[in-house]
Design a protein around this motif. Sequence first.
Motif, PDB file in Angstrom:
ATOM      1  N   THR A 114       0.836  -1.193   0.000  1.00  0.00           N
ATOM      2  CA  THR A 114       0.000   0.000   0.000  1.00  0.00           C
ATOM      3  C   THR A 114       0.876   1.250   0.000  1.00  0.00           C
ATOM      4  O   THR A 114       2.064   1.190   0.317  1.00  0.00           O
ATOM      5  N   ASN A 115       0.271   2.383  -0.379  1.00  0.00           N
ATOM      6  CA  ASN A 115       0.982   3.665  -0.392  1.00  0.00           C
ATOM      7  C   ASN A 115       2.235   3.609  -1.261  1.00  0.00           C
ATOM      8  O   ASN A 115       3.317   4.029  -0.863  1.00  0.00           O
ATOM      9  N   SER A 116       2.071   3.074  -2.473  1.00  0.00           N
ATOM     10  CA  SER A 116       3.211   2.891  -3.375  1.00  0.00           C
ATOM     11  C   SER A 116       3.869   4.212  -3.758  1.00  0.00           C
ATOM     12  O   SER A 116       5.083   4.280  -3.950  1.00  0.00           O
ATOM     13  N   GLY A 117       3.085   5.289  -3.860  1.00  0.00           N
ATOM     14  CA  GLY A 117       3.652   6.585  -4.209  1.00  0.00           C
ATOM     15  C   GLY A 117       4.616   7.093  -3.152  1.00  0.00           C
ATOM     16  O   GLY A 117       5.693   7.620  -3.469  1.00  0.00           O
ATOM     17  N   ALA A 118       4.242   6.928  -1.891  1.00  0.00           N
ATOM     18  CA  ALA A 118       5.116   7.367  -0.792  1.00  0.00           C
ATOM     19  C   ALA A 118       6.392   6.534  -0.757  1.00  0.00           C
ATOM     20  O   ALA A 118       7.485   7.058  -0.506  1.00  0.00           O
ATOM     21  N   ILE A 119       6.275   5.236  -1.005  1.00  0.00           N
ATOM     22  CA  ILE A 119       7.451   4.364  -1.047  1.00  0.00           C
ATOM     23  C   ILE A 119       8.408   4.831  -2.141  1.00  0.00           C
ATOM     24  O   ILE A 119       9.627   4.915  -1.944  1.00  0.00           O
ATOM     25  N   ALA A 120       7.841   5.160  -3.316  1.00  0.00           N
ATOM     26  CA  ALA A 120       8.661   5.627  -4.435  1.00  0.00           C
ATOM     27  C   ALA A 120       9.380   6.920  -4.093  1.00  0.00           C
ATOM     28  O   ALA A 120      10.584   7.074  -4.379  1.00  0.00           O
ATOM     29  N   ASP A 121       8.690   7.840  -3.466  1.00  0.00           N
ATOM     30  CA  ASP A 121       9.289   9.138  -3.142  1.00  0.00           C
ATOM     31  C   ASP A 121      10.436   8.993  -2.143  1.00  0.00           C
ATOM     32  O   ASP A 121      11.467   9.663  -2.264  1.00  0.00           O
ATOM     33  N   VAL A 122      10.269   8.116  -1.170  1.00  0.00           N
ATOM     34  CA  VAL A 122      11.325   7.887  -0.172  1.00  0.00           C
ATOM     35  C   VAL A 122      12.570   7.331  -0.848  1.00  0.00           C
ATOM     36  O   VAL A 122      13.702   7.758  -0.573  1.00  0.00           O
ATOM     37  N   LEU A 123      12.386   6.375  -1.745  1.00  0.00           N
ATOM     38  CA  LEU A 123      13.533   5.752  -2.415  1.00  0.00           C
ATOM     39  C   LEU A 123      14.196   6.711  -3.402  1.00  0.00           C
ATOM     40  O   LEU A 123      15.420   6.696  -3.550  1.00  0.00           O
ATOM     41  N   LEU A 124      13.419   7.528  -4.084  1.00  0.00           N
ATOM     42  CA  LEU A 124      14.010   8.523  -4.988  1.00  0.00           C
ATOM     43  C   LEU A 124      14.913   9.463  -4.207  1.00  0.00           C
ATOM     44  O   LEU A 124      16.024   9.796  -4.655  1.00  0.00           O
ATOM     45  N   GLU A 125      14.467   9.869  -3.037  1.00  0.00           N
ATOM     46  CA  GLU A 125      15.289  10.765  -2.218  1.00  0.00           C
ATOM     47  C   GLU A 125      16.526  10.044  -1.690  1.00  0.00           C
ATOM     48  O   GLU A 125      17.622  10.599  -1.692  1.00  0.00           O
ATOM     49  N   ARG A 126      16.344   8.819  -1.276  1.00  0.00           N
ATOM     50  CA  ARG A 126      17.453   8.045  -0.706  1.00  0.00           C
ATOM     51  C   ARG A 126      18.573   7.846  -1.705  1.00  0.00           C
ATOM     52  O   ARG A 126      19.755   7.828  -1.340  1.00  0.00           O
ATOM     53  N   PHE A 127      18.217   7.697  -2.986  1.00  0.00           N
ATOM     54  CA  PHE A 127      19.222   7.435  -4.011  1.00  0.00           C
ATOM     55  C   PHE A 127      19.499   8.660  -4.879  1.00  0.00           C
ATOM     56  O   PHE A 127      19.992   8.532  -6.000  1.00  0.00           O
ATOM     57  N   SER A 128      19.170   9.839  -4.351  1.00  0.00           N
ATOM     58  CA  SER A 128      19.463  11.113  -5.025  1.00  0.00           C
ATOM     59  C   SER A 128      18.889  11.163  -6.434  1.00  0.00           C
ATOM     60  O   SER A 128      19.557  11.610  -7.378  1.00  0.00           O
TER      61      SER A 128
END
Length: 266
Positions: A114-128
Amino acid sequence: MTTTTLPEPAVDVRDLRKAYKDHEVLQGVEFAVAPGSIFGLLGSNGAGKTTTVRILSTLLTADSGAARVNGFDVAQDPGRVRASISLTGQFAAVDEVLTGRENLILVARLRHLTNSGAIADVLLERFSLTDAGGRRASTYSGGMRRRLDIAMSLIGDPEVIFLDEPTTGLDPQSRLDVWDSITELARGGTTILLTTQYLDEVEQLADRIAILHEGRIIADGTLAELKDLLPPAEVEYVEKQPSLEEIFLSITREEPRTRATAEDSS
């Protein structure tokens, strides 16, 4: 008197054998990977690294021997093994038509999170990759695609990640970026099995190194332990010249104005 119980290996391989017709690719491979560590499986092309990873990730069946990942037998309980691992191959498995963020969302949905968009945003930030998240993956550099690929492999919080030659074909700066990502993963407690043919890669990253040669593990230990296998070299004091990698990174990391000044003065 108290006894210390060592944790069960995150990956435990015993007498693993695999042959293709008359060619024996793995000839009794054995090693163990401690939880939360980076284990480097070093070997030249054709040594059997990818075959080993494919067996451990349940994509291939061994002829004999045993292997356990997160305590699960890869032959007897492949479903639970797959649920607790992630595999990143030699080439980034991203969908180039989708944006970076859409790639991450797709994997999260395939894993029924669930909340796939939030998961994506966290990982995008984590990997610059936040600034590039809205761009199609086809516009990414090799290093950016590889970082996105590793980010995708983290969805679902796998306990073990197999990275099969993750820096193949990358330029020097992209390799360093991927190295930073791998180191950060290990700091977070993820167990990483890294296969590579690059000596400097395992020297920089691995807590423990196994050398796979012609289907056999011929050495296994920390970098210091492997160095002890050879007698110390005679020390000669000479002027140290910068390596080509040091020169390349130094020049490419200069500010544009500095480079322009150097060019104008030449």
